[in-house]
Design an enzyme around this catalytic site. Sequence first.
Site, PDB file in Angstrom:
ATOM      1  N   PRO A  21       0.835  -1.213   0.000  1.00 17.83           N
ATOM      2  CA  PRO A  21       0.000   0.000   0.000  1.00 17.83           C
ATOM      3  C   PRO A  21       0.869   1.263   0.000  1.00 17.83           C
ATOM      4  O   PRO A  21       2.095   1.171  -0.091  1.00 17.83           O
ATOM      5  CB  PRO A  21      -0.743  -0.138   1.322  1.00 17.83           C
ATOM      6  N   TRP A  22       0.211   2.420   0.183  1.00 17.43           N
ATOM      7  CA  TRP A  22       0.964   3.680   0.060  1.00 17.43           C
ATOM      8  C   TRP A  22       1.369   4.272   1.397  1.00 17.43           C
ATOM      9  O   TRP A  22       2.009   5.307   1.435  1.00 17.43           O
ATOM     10  CB  TRP A  22       0.163   4.714  -0.730  1.00 17.43           C
ATOM     11  N   LYS A  32       4.777  -5.481  -6.382  1.00 21.80           N
ATOM     12  CA  LYS A  32       4.048  -4.341  -6.962  1.00 21.80           C
ATOM     13  C   LYS A  32       3.725  -3.322  -5.881  1.00 21.80           C
ATOM     14  O   LYS A  32       2.901  -3.560  -5.007  1.00 21.80           O
ATOM     15  CB  LYS A  32       2.740  -4.799  -7.614  1.00 21.80           C
ATOM     16  N   PRO A  33       4.370  -2.145  -5.935  1.00 24.69           N
ATOM     17  CA  PRO A  33       4.024  -1.105  -4.956  1.00 24.69           C
ATOM     18  C   PRO A  33       2.710  -0.425  -5.337  1.00 24.69           C
ATOM     19  O   PRO A  33       2.183  -0.633  -6.427  1.00 24.69           O
ATOM     20  CB  PRO A  33       5.182  -0.111  -5.089  1.00 24.69           C
ATOM     21  N   GLU A  43       0.187   2.307  -6.697  1.00 24.05           N
ATOM     22  CA  GLU A  43       0.267   3.224  -7.836  1.00 24.05           C
ATOM     23  C   GLU A  43       0.484   4.660  -7.378  1.00 24.05           C
ATOM     24  O   GLU A  43       0.915   5.501  -8.148  1.00 24.05           O
ATOM     25  CB  GLU A  43      -0.983   3.115  -8.713  1.00 24.05           C
ATOM     26  N   GLU A  45      -2.614  -8.700   5.094  1.00 25.12           N
ATOM     27  CA  GLU A  45      -2.439  -7.700   6.158  1.00 25.12           C
ATOM     28  C   GLU A  45      -3.362  -6.554   5.817  1.00 25.12           C
ATOM     29  O   GLU A  45      -3.054  -5.741   4.933  1.00 25.12           O
ATOM     30  CB  GLU A  45      -0.989  -7.193   6.175  1.00 25.12           C
ATOM     31  N   CYS A  77      -2.235   1.396   9.925  1.00 26.97           N
ATOM     32  CA  CYS A  77      -3.271   0.396  10.168  1.00 26.97           C
ATOM     33  C   CYS A  77      -3.465   0.124  11.660  1.00 26.97           C
ATOM     34  O   CYS A  77      -4.500  -0.388  12.067  1.00 26.97           O
ATOM     35  CB  CYS A  77      -2.927  -0.888   9.430  1.00 26.97           C
ATOM     36  N   GLU A 133     -12.780   2.153   9.002  1.00 24.01           N
ATOM     37  CA  GLU A 133     -11.419   2.699   9.046  1.00 24.01           C
ATOM     38  C   GLU A 133     -11.376   4.062   8.345  1.00 24.01           C
ATOM     39  O   GLU A 133     -11.691   4.164   7.162  1.00 24.01           O
ATOM     40  CB  GLU A 133     -10.475   1.719   8.343  1.00 24.01           C
TER      41      GLU A 133
END
Length: 481
Positions: free
Chosen positions: A154-155, A179-180, A182, A253, A287, A384
């Site tokens: 995720p970012w 893959k990070p 975008e 996760e 998180c 969230e």
Amino acid sequence: MSSFLNEDVIENRNLINGEWVDSKDKIEIINPINEEVITSVPAATVEDVEKAALAARNASFNWGRLTPKDRADFLIELSNRVLGDIDNLSKLETINSGHPISVVGGEIKSAADRLKFFAGAGRTLEGRSAGEYAPGYTSIIRREPIGVAGLITPWNYPLLTAVTKMSPALAAGNTIVLKPSEQTPLTTLRLAKLANEIFPAGVINVLTGFGDVAGKQLAKSRNIDIISLTGGTNTGKQVAQIASETLKKVHLELGGKAPSIILDDANPEIVAESLKWASFWNAGQDCSAATRIIVTKANYDNILQSLKSSISKLKVGDPSIKSTEMGPLTHSKHFKNVENFVNNSEKSGAKIELGGKKIGSKGFLFQPTIITNVDQKSEIVQNEVFGPVITIQKAEDNFHAIELANDVKYGLGSSVFTNDVGIAMEASRRLKFGTVWINDHGAVTAEMPWGGFKESGYGKERSIYSIEEYTNIKHVMIKLP
Ligand code: NAD
């Protein structure tokens, strides 16, 4: 393109089988403090994913047969290069994700430490036993690499999450396609450049691309044997569903909605100082951020006042300025989500005690926000927000506090503040969360496991348990003459 970004810093291409490969479609990368375009990166296609997965498959035999010590040497070398590159990596993380420059160096050091930890931990893997369980037979347990790991990040902590996923996968003998997000691929591209100078071709493949195309294909590909995602709960459900077509192993996760329970005997000043960071670190885009503060009634007024006083002092602003403690939210869609959560809660009768508004006209800065008078079933308590927003609820007694804490679909982080060891231990048993902190919230270490219960996902990250996630157990049974 930002002035310090040139080909010496990152290749704006995908890394497949040791080669830099361009893609026709591009993704613009935005600086969250001023909304300027920093650069653009490839939007990987389904074919790119398949090429990377095949390259990883072809590299996996040799990589998996190295000794753990030999694999550890590669990870240690990468760790040293990450540490040596702390200036570039820090600048990239700050302009791309908005993390304050004052703290981002700590994240890079943690990433380097995790590479070293997993280098060593990978050498401790062993099968549990060899023994005779049937007359005339000896049984041996082998722990083997699964093969090719698809890793999706995720970012919110781009470099740290990438390293946290790739290190155990590689240490256990798997090759990877990473893959990070975008939104924040720049530090992962820099990491790919550093790694490509060290690792054999095909062991580490990195693709930038959208979740809907590249992410989904990683979950789908027959050349990916395990998929590990850190991301939202809905994304996790989609990934698990797609992965079920090939029955590949899945590690998730996902989101969190961490409660922090403050009991009557907790010191308000100590709690407020602790939660100032636990709730607002990385602008609450964490998180495990302490988002639901649940206070037993005798302490409620004191805690509310202490929190308002300490949180109003947070220095919010441009993350490239050294004194800044809290930077912007990372991207515009997310900013609007956070704003909507706060506006909706106010409309439904909640009270905004502090903050609640955008700061400035450009960029994604949002005021640190405290909300009270919230219903347990309301959106702001149940879902969230992932921003600098906390709710404070009053509980009748200790049992009621735990009941409120457990009453969400998430189960990642939680905490209890009290001086009574017996109550703290009882609370830690009753809380349905993967981590319980006592008299603190948010501290983590490479050696201890991390992972959620319920809709926060399954599987463990960090620690030896995470290496085990990336292994298969094999039984070898030998008939003796
Ligand atoms: P996201 O789910 O939107 O995206 C995460 C990654 O998944 C990105 O790389 C994205 O491209 C990819 N993706 C999106 N849709 C996909 C699909 N259908 N198939 C495959 N891949 C897909 O999450 P985000 O907004 O980037 O990150 C925030 C979320 O991550 C929050 O919910 C946060 O709680 C969670 N998170 C969890 C942890 C943890 O340790 N549990 C840590 C950090 C963040």
